[in-house]
Design a protein around this motif. Structure first.
Motif, short mmCIF file in Angstrom:
data_model
loop_
_atom_site.label_atom_id
_atom_site.label_comp_id
_atom_site.label_asym_id
_atom_site.label_seq_id
_atom_site.Cartn_x
_atom_site.Cartn_y
_atom_site.Cartn_z
N GLU A 232 23.39 79.37 71.40
CA GLU A 232 24.63 78.67 71.12
C GLU A 232 24.99 78.83 69.65
O GLU A 232 24.15 79.12 68.81
N SER A 233 26.27 78.64 69.36
CA SER A 233 26.77 78.76 68.00
C SER A 233 27.97 77.83 67.86
O SER A 233 28.86 77.82 68.71
N GLY A 234 27.97 77.05 66.79
CA GLY A 234 29.07 76.11 66.62
C GLY A 234 29.05 75.42 65.27
O GLY A 234 28.12 75.60 64.48
N PRO A 235 30.07 74.61 64.99
CA PRO A 235 30.18 73.96 63.68
C PRO A 235 29.22 72.79 63.51
O PRO A 235 28.82 72.15 64.49
N ILE A 236 28.85 72.54 62.27
CA ILE A 236 28.11 71.33 61.90
C ILE A 236 29.12 70.39 61.27
O ILE A 236 29.72 70.71 60.24
N GLU A 237 29.34 69.26 61.89
CA GLU A 237 30.37 68.33 61.42
C GLU A 237 29.73 67.02 60.99
O GLU A 237 28.91 66.45 61.72
N SER A 238 30.11 66.55 59.80
CA SER A 238 29.57 65.31 59.23
C SER A 238 28.04 65.35 59.20
O SER A 238 27.36 64.37 59.50
N LYS A 239 27.52 66.55 58.86
CA LYS A 239 26.08 66.77 58.73
C LYS A 239 25.33 66.47 60.04
O LYS A 239 24.16 66.05 60.01
N ARG A 240 26.00 66.73 61.15
CA ARG A 240 25.35 66.55 62.45
C ARG A 240 25.71 67.71 63.36
O ARG A 240 26.84 68.22 63.36
N PHE A 241 24.73 68.12 64.15
CA PHE A 241 24.95 69.16 65.15
C PHE A 241 24.51 68.63 66.50
O PHE A 241 23.41 68.09 66.64
N GLU A 242 25.40 68.75 67.47
CA GLU A 242 25.10 68.28 68.82
C GLU A 242 24.84 69.49 69.71
O GLU A 242 25.78 70.14 70.19
N PRO A 243 23.57 69.85 69.92
CA PRO A 243 23.26 71.05 70.70
C PRO A 243 23.60 70.90 72.17
O PRO A 243 23.56 69.80 72.73
N LYS A 244 23.94 72.02 72.78
CA LYS A 244 24.26 72.05 74.21
C LYS A 244 23.16 72.72 75.02
O LYS A 244 22.96 72.41 76.19
N SER A 245 22.44 73.64 74.41
CA SER A 245 21.37 74.35 75.11
C SER A 245 20.12 73.47 75.19
O SER A 245 19.90 72.60 74.34
N ASP A 246 19.29 73.70 76.20
CA ASP A 246 18.04 72.94 76.34
C ASP A 246 17.14 73.16 75.13
O ASP A 246 16.51 72.23 74.63
N TYR A 247 17.08 74.41 74.65
CA TYR A 247 16.24 74.72 73.50
C TYR A 247 16.75 74.01 72.25
O TYR A 247 15.97 73.48 71.46
N GLY A 248 18.07 73.99 72.08
CA GLY A 248 18.66 73.29 70.94
C GLY A 248 18.35 71.80 70.98
O GLY A 248 18.06 71.18 69.95
N LYS A 249 18.36 71.23 72.18
CA LYS A 249 18.04 69.81 72.33
C LYS A 249 16.57 69.55 72.01
O LYS A 249 16.22 68.52 71.43
N GLU A 250 15.71 70.50 72.36
CA GLU A 250 14.28 70.37 72.03
C GLU A 250 14.09 70.41 70.52
O GLU A 250 13.29 69.64 69.97
N LEU A 251 14.81 71.31 69.84
CA LEU A 251 14.73 71.37 68.38
C LEU A 251 15.19 70.05 67.75
O LEU A 251 14.58 69.57 66.79
N LEU A 252 16.25 69.49 68.29
CA LEU A 252 16.78 68.24 67.75
C LEU A 252 15.78 67.10 67.94
O LEU A 252 15.56 66.29 67.03
N LYS A 253 15.14 67.05 69.10
CA LYS A 253 14.14 66.00 69.35
C LYS A 253 12.97 66.15 68.38
O LYS A 253 12.48 65.16 67.83
N ALA A 254 12.52 67.38 68.16
CA ALA A 254 11.42 67.62 67.22
C ALA A 254 11.82 67.21 65.83
O ALA A 254 11.01 66.63 65.08
N HIS A 255 13.07 67.47 65.46
CA HIS A 255 13.58 67.11 64.14
C HIS A 255 13.62 65.58 63.99
O HIS A 255 13.23 65.04 62.95
N GLN A 256 14.05 64.87 65.04
CA GLN A 256 14.23 63.42 64.95
C GLN A 256 12.91 62.66 64.84
O GLN A 256 12.87 61.54 64.38
N ILE A 257 11.82 63.30 65.25
CA ILE A 257 10.51 62.68 65.11
C ILE A 257 10.18 62.40 63.66
O ILE A 257 9.52 61.42 63.32
N PHE A 258 10.70 63.28 62.77
CA PHE A 258 10.32 63.21 61.36
C PHE A 258 11.38 62.57 60.48
O PHE A 258 11.26 62.61 59.26
N VAL A 259 12.43 62.02 61.07
CA VAL A 259 13.48 61.37 60.25
C VAL A 259 13.68 59.93 60.69
O VAL A 259 13.20 59.52 61.71
#
Length: 259
Positions: A232-259
């Motif tokens: 997937e490819s798309g804009p980052i708006e207000s310093k947030r990216f909302e992934p649509k792909s399953d892999y992108g969602k997995e990356l986001l979950k991994a990222h949220q563990i540490f923030v």
């Protein structure tokens, strides 16, 4: 609406090795002036190959084909690989993941900077102007560092010297391959602020990373790659990216563990 002319325009590109292995499998990628385009993915996704490809550097013996492969208006198919490499390198600059690769270990930084200025056509630049830039990049005691060997600089300082070369060259496209790997928080902050400054001056930036935290805080656009494909490819708006792909969602979950 008028289409913005792209600094980089790649459409449906494939890279295949003699073994049949596909490093890319139909990659499309677009980059415009002043854009910080984050390329995110795990090791082996083909993202570093993307960065090198902009210089016309491909894996040895690989077959490359595409519907479009254009960098700064230079078309790879039209020019041929050798001519493309010769012409495109004038306006591109690469900051590698390992800054040690950018320096000869047994030559002083000063002589290597002088070589850089000569080969980039900037011999008229004074040492003082370079040291002032180094001060802006928070390189401590720049006069001493100028006369030092690479081993006397930290990894973060070497990355900032590399970025200073991109400023001095007045590059049009800047490619950074995991430039914050192994850096302390202060060095990372300076590197990211410098990248933002270059983008504001009109430089088109490709920032390769595995860190979604950096991608969201720095980028204006994101491309997620996995196993040689763009998921997937798309804009980052207000310093947030909302992934649509399953892999992108997995990356986001991994990222949220540490923030």
């Amino acid at each position: 609406m008028k289409t913005i002319e792209a600094a980089v325009d790649i459409s449906d590109a494939y890279i295949q090795m003699p073994t049949g292995q596909k490093i890319w499998n139909g990659i499309s990628f677009r980059l415009t002036d002043s854009q910080i385009h984050m390329v995110v993915g795990s090791s082996g996704s083909g993202k570093s190959t993307l960065g090198l490809s902009l210089f016309g550097l491909f894996p040895k013996s690989a077959k490359v084909r595409s519907n479009q492969f254009s960098v700064l208006g230079l078309d790879l198919d039209h020019l041929g690989l050798t001519e493309f490499q010769s012409r495109v390198k004038k306006d591109l600059f690469l900051v590698p993941q390992n800054p040690n690769l950018a320096f000869h270990p047994y030559r002083k930084i000063s002589s290597q900077m002088e070589d850089f200025l000569r080969f980039s056509g900037n011999e008229e630049l004074s040492k003082e102007s370079i040291l002032n830039l180094w001060e802006d990049l928070k390189i401590n005691d720049p006069e001493w560092k100028w006369n030092s060997y690479p081993k006397n600089l930290s990894g973060g300082e070497k990355q900032r010297v590399c970025l200073s070369m991109a400023f001095l060259k007045k590059t049009k496209v800047l490619v950074l391959d995991e430039p914050t790997t192994g850096l302390d928080a202060f060095s990372e902050k300076i590197v990211l602020e410098s990248v933002k400054k270059m983008a504001k001056s009109g430089v088109a930036v490709v920032f390769i990373t595995h860190d979604l935290r950096i991608a969201e805080s720095l980028g204006s656009w994101i491309t997620i790659m996995k196993e040689g494909k763009v998921l997937e490819s798309g804009p980052i708006e207000s310093k947030r990216f909302e992934p649509k792909s399953d892999y992108g969602k997995e990356l986001l979950k991994a990222h949220q563990i540490f923030v």
